[in-house]
Motif scaffolding. Sequence first.
Motif, PDB file in Angstrom:
ATOM      1  N   ASN A 166      -9.684  11.367  -4.487  1.00  0.00           N
ATOM      2  CA  ASN A 166     -10.817  10.448  -4.275  1.00  0.00           C
ATOM      3  C   ASN A 166     -12.144  11.178  -4.410  1.00  0.00           C
ATOM      4  O   ASN A 166     -13.104  10.657  -5.002  1.00  0.00           O
ATOM      5  CB  ASN A 166     -10.680   9.806  -2.896  1.00  0.00           C
ATOM      6  CG  ASN A 166     -11.798   8.833  -2.607  1.00  0.00           C
ATOM      7  OD1 ASN A 166     -11.979   7.828  -3.296  1.00  0.00           O
ATOM      8  ND2 ASN A 166     -12.584   9.136  -1.574  1.00  0.00           N
ATOM      9  N   GLN A 403       0.226   2.156   2.511  1.00  0.00           N
ATOM     10  CA  GLN A 403      -1.149   2.646   2.387  1.00  0.00           C
ATOM     11  C   GLN A 403      -1.278   3.625   1.214  1.00  0.00           C
ATOM     12  O   GLN A 403      -2.245   3.555   0.431  1.00  0.00           O
ATOM     13  CB  GLN A 403      -1.580   3.318   3.693  1.00  0.00           C
ATOM     14  CG  GLN A 403      -3.024   3.788   3.691  1.00  0.00           C
ATOM     15  CD  GLN A 403      -3.416   4.417   5.020  1.00  0.00           C
ATOM     16  OE1 GLN A 403      -2.623   4.456   5.943  1.00  0.00           O
ATOM     17  NE2 GLN A 403      -4.644   4.910   5.099  1.00  0.00           N
ATOM     18  N   SER A 406      -1.165   1.755  -2.090  1.00  0.00           N
ATOM     19  CA  SER A 406      -2.434   1.075  -2.350  1.00  0.00           C
ATOM     20  C   SER A 406      -3.497   2.052  -2.846  1.00  0.00           C
ATOM     21  O   SER A 406      -4.234   1.764  -3.807  1.00  0.00           O
ATOM     22  CB  SER A 406      -2.909   0.363  -1.080  1.00  0.00           C
ATOM     23  OG  SER A 406      -4.163  -0.235  -1.268  1.00  0.00           O
ATOM     24  N   ARG A 407      -3.571   3.232  -2.220  1.00  0.00           N
ATOM     25  CA  ARG A 407      -4.572   4.212  -2.623  1.00  0.00           C
ATOM     26  C   ARG A 407      -4.272   4.762  -4.024  1.00  0.00           C
ATOM     27  O   ARG A 407      -5.187   4.996  -4.815  1.00  0.00           O
ATOM     28  CB  ARG A 407      -4.617   5.359  -1.614  1.00  0.00           C
ATOM     29  CG  ARG A 407      -5.099   4.966  -0.236  1.00  0.00           C
ATOM     30  CD  ARG A 407      -5.391   6.173   0.622  1.00  0.00           C
ATOM     31  NE  ARG A 407      -6.457   6.994   0.057  1.00  0.00           N
ATOM     32  CZ  ARG A 407      -6.883   8.128   0.617  1.00  0.00           C
ATOM     33  NH1 ARG A 407      -6.333   8.559   1.737  1.00  0.00           N
ATOM     34  NH2 ARG A 407      -7.853   8.824   0.055  1.00  0.00           N
ATOM     35  N   ASN A 409      -2.731   3.147  -6.467  1.00  0.00           N
ATOM     36  CA  ASN A 409      -3.097   2.088  -7.422  1.00  0.00           C
ATOM     37  C   ASN A 409      -4.606   2.024  -7.626  1.00  0.00           C
ATOM     38  O   ASN A 409      -5.090   1.852  -8.754  1.00  0.00           O
ATOM     39  CB  ASN A 409      -2.565   0.742  -6.947  1.00  0.00           C
ATOM     40  CG  ASN A 409      -1.046   0.674  -6.987  1.00  0.00           C
ATOM     41  OD1 ASN A 409      -0.417   1.382  -7.759  1.00  0.00           O
ATOM     42  ND2 ASN A 409      -0.468  -0.165  -6.153  1.00  0.00           N
ATOM     43  N   THR A 410      -5.350   2.179  -6.538  1.00  0.00           N
ATOM     44  CA  THR A 410      -6.815   2.157  -6.638  1.00  0.00           C
ATOM     45  C   THR A 410      -7.320   3.329  -7.475  1.00  0.00           C
ATOM     46  O   THR A 410      -8.192   3.176  -8.348  1.00  0.00           O
ATOM     47  CB  THR A 410      -7.438   2.198  -5.237  1.00  0.00           C
ATOM     48  OG1 THR A 410      -6.956   1.086  -4.471  1.00  0.00           O
ATOM     49  CG2 THR A 410      -8.952   2.136  -5.309  1.00  0.00           C
ATOM     50  N   SER A 411      -6.772   4.524  -7.219  1.00  0.00           N
ATOM     51  CA  SER A 411      -7.183   5.706  -7.984  1.00  0.00           C
ATOM     52  C   SER A 411      -6.806   5.554  -9.449  1.00  0.00           C
ATOM     53  O   SER A 411      -7.549   5.988 -10.345  1.00  0.00           O
ATOM     54  CB  SER A 411      -6.532   6.965  -7.403  1.00  0.00           C
ATOM     55  OG  SER A 411      -6.931   7.165  -6.054  1.00  0.00           O
ATOM     56  N   HIS A 412      -5.663   4.949  -9.710  1.00  0.00           N
ATOM     57  CA  HIS A 412      -5.232   4.739 -11.098  1.00  0.00           C
ATOM     58  C   HIS A 412      -6.209   3.826 -11.842  1.00  0.00           C
ATOM     59  O   HIS A 412      -6.573   4.092 -13.006  1.00  0.00           O
ATOM     60  CB  HIS A 412      -3.827   4.145 -11.103  1.00  0.00           C
ATOM     61  CG  HIS A 412      -3.262   3.958 -12.476  1.00  0.00           C
ATOM     62  ND1 HIS A 412      -2.989   5.000 -13.332  1.00  0.00           N
ATOM     63  CD2 HIS A 412      -2.950   2.826 -13.165  1.00  0.00           C
ATOM     64  CE1 HIS A 412      -2.516   4.541 -14.464  1.00  0.00           C
ATOM     65  NE2 HIS A 412      -2.481   3.215 -14.399  1.00  0.00           N
ATOM     66  N   ARG A 413      -6.655   2.772 -11.187  1.00  0.00           N
ATOM     67  CA  ARG A 413      -7.626   1.874 -11.822  1.00  0.00           C
ATOM     68  C   ARG A 413      -8.950   2.575 -12.073  1.00  0.00           C
ATOM     69  O   ARG A 413      -9.579   2.392 -13.127  1.00  0.00           O
ATOM     70  CB  ARG A 413      -7.839   0.643 -10.933  1.00  0.00           C
ATOM     71  CG  ARG A 413      -6.656  -0.328 -10.934  1.00  0.00           C
ATOM     72  CD  ARG A 413      -7.054  -1.657 -10.312  1.00  0.00           C
ATOM     73  NE  ARG A 413      -7.434  -1.505  -8.917  1.00  0.00           N
ATOM     74  CZ  ARG A 413      -6.599  -1.634  -7.897  1.00  0.00           C
ATOM     75  NH1 ARG A 413      -5.306  -1.893  -8.123  1.00  0.00           N
ATOM     76  NH2 ARG A 413      -7.009  -1.488  -6.661  1.00  0.00           N
ATOM     77  N   ARG A 414      -9.375   3.432 -11.141  1.00  0.00           N
ATOM     78  CA  ARG A 414     -10.643   4.153 -11.323  1.00  0.00           C
ATOM     79  C   ARG A 414     -10.547   5.152 -12.495  1.00  0.00           C
ATOM     80  O   ARG A 414     -11.494   5.336 -13.258  1.00  0.00           O
ATOM     81  CB  ARG A 414     -11.005   4.892 -10.039  1.00  0.00           C
ATOM     82  CG  ARG A 414     -11.350   3.950  -8.886  1.00  0.00           C
ATOM     83  CD  ARG A 414     -11.494   4.700  -7.590  1.00  0.00           C
ATOM     84  NE  ARG A 414     -12.608   5.632  -7.595  1.00  0.00           N
ATOM     85  CZ  ARG A 414     -12.901   6.455  -6.589  1.00  0.00           C
ATOM     86  NH1 ARG A 414     -12.125   6.485  -5.515  1.00  0.00           N
ATOM     87  NH2 ARG A 414     -13.945   7.255  -6.668  1.00  0.00           N
ATOM     88  N   LYS A 417     -10.839   3.365 -15.833  1.00  0.00           N
ATOM     89  CA  LYS A 417     -12.221   3.020 -16.145  1.00  0.00           C
ATOM     90  C   LYS A 417     -12.962   4.238 -16.724  1.00  0.00           C
ATOM     91  O   LYS A 417     -13.782   4.102 -17.629  1.00  0.00           O
ATOM     92  CB  LYS A 417     -12.940   2.526 -14.905  1.00  0.00           C
ATOM     93  CG  LYS A 417     -12.495   1.130 -14.456  1.00  0.00           C
ATOM     94  CD  LYS A 417     -13.268   0.707 -13.216  1.00  0.00           C
ATOM     95  CE  LYS A 417     -12.845  -0.691 -12.763  1.00  0.00           C
ATOM     96  NZ  LYS A 417     -13.585  -1.137 -11.533  1.00  0.00           N
TER      97      LYS A 417
END
Length: 419
Positions: A166, A403, A406-407, A409-414, A417
């Motif tokens: 992160n 948890q 979820s984190r 998946n969020t990092s993968h999307r970032r 981008k």
Amino acid sequence: MNKDLCIHSWPGSYYLDNEKRWVYGKLSLTPCQLSFTSDKEGLTLTSFKLSAITGIKKEASSFIFSSLTVLVGGNEKHWFSSLQPNRTVVFNVIEHFWQAQLLSSEGVELEAGPDRTSKGRQLISLASSSHQRLEDTAKVLHHQGEQFDRIMKGLDKIESDMDVANRLLTELESPPWWPFSSRLRKTQRETKEQPEYPASASKAFGKEGLILKVPVLYSQGPDPNLKQGTLAVLCSGLEISDSNEQLVHKYRREEVDDVKVQSPYEIVVRQRFIGKPDISFTLQSARMTDVVSIVEIQYSKKVQFREDLLGLFKPEDSPVSENLGMGGSIWNAATGFLDRVMHPVSASGGQISQQVSEQTVSEAEAQELRQILRKLKSIALDTETELERQDEVLDVISSSTDQATSRINTSHRRMRKLL
């Protein structure tokens, strides 16, 4: 164990020394004795106890035919030949159970017969068996708790790695002119300075957790040739090794599809496949009851018993236990029996019932039984505490996994981008 239970039988021939001829028949092995029965008359030509055997050898009769000789009492020699499937298989099976009978006291108890064993000793034997089985269960449960602890450590490491990821993603997402951005130079320096975990550390997490290791006779698939080896019951699976301790096959816990209990001395372990042959092993051992008691706990839904064996391994499912009203409970049996022993009830004529007097045990036997029951209670309480702890750990693992997912998946999307 029933002393008349036939472990194995083989077609073959027996040499009658007084008539100087060979007789065809069947050689049978039971937990206590070895016997040969003729095919024509159906008579038992010879029978002797395993404890009386002093030697087993592979020899040749008339220097041509391969035979098996059994020496009884030091001077009595018995010749067996034309054994099927072959002499080596018969030799391995007889030698295995003969050695096991000499090393254990079970054979002596079977030869003594149930009539010579007091009711107190029978109950103590039942309680000791239950104590051993509960100890094996506690050992498996303890190893399972260690696995949960390692999973928690792994999740903590994932959480720490996600914090680093992160921070790095935040650095990459910030514009170059941002004054609070130190970019990747410092971060790369810090990551290089971090010590790496040695490979041995990861191997330490793969502890097998040996529970029981017993000598066995094994064969793969339909092959009738039984070979000598060992079976290791692990918390992570089953390992079959040959007589030289070389690994023959290993079943991981998730690879075992079914375990069929053919007799108190034989099981068949199988792994199913689609489009290719299954991997199955037939295992025989004088200590197979110990193996079954552990395997039944590990693979409860995959273990299949023959109906005539339910009364031995699962008394609660046996119709005999239902008729007796025992329910397979050692606690109820012990409590009721001790009450009758210590407080006998008088008969209507004022005399003590003969049935109760026959079941009376000594104070020493009653005290030994109490000690075993106290140990059972202590192990049961410790097991209950460990189960409660593992339930709490499972809840934490479940929430931490959600948890972490979820984190990630969020990092993968970032990262997508940024690309």
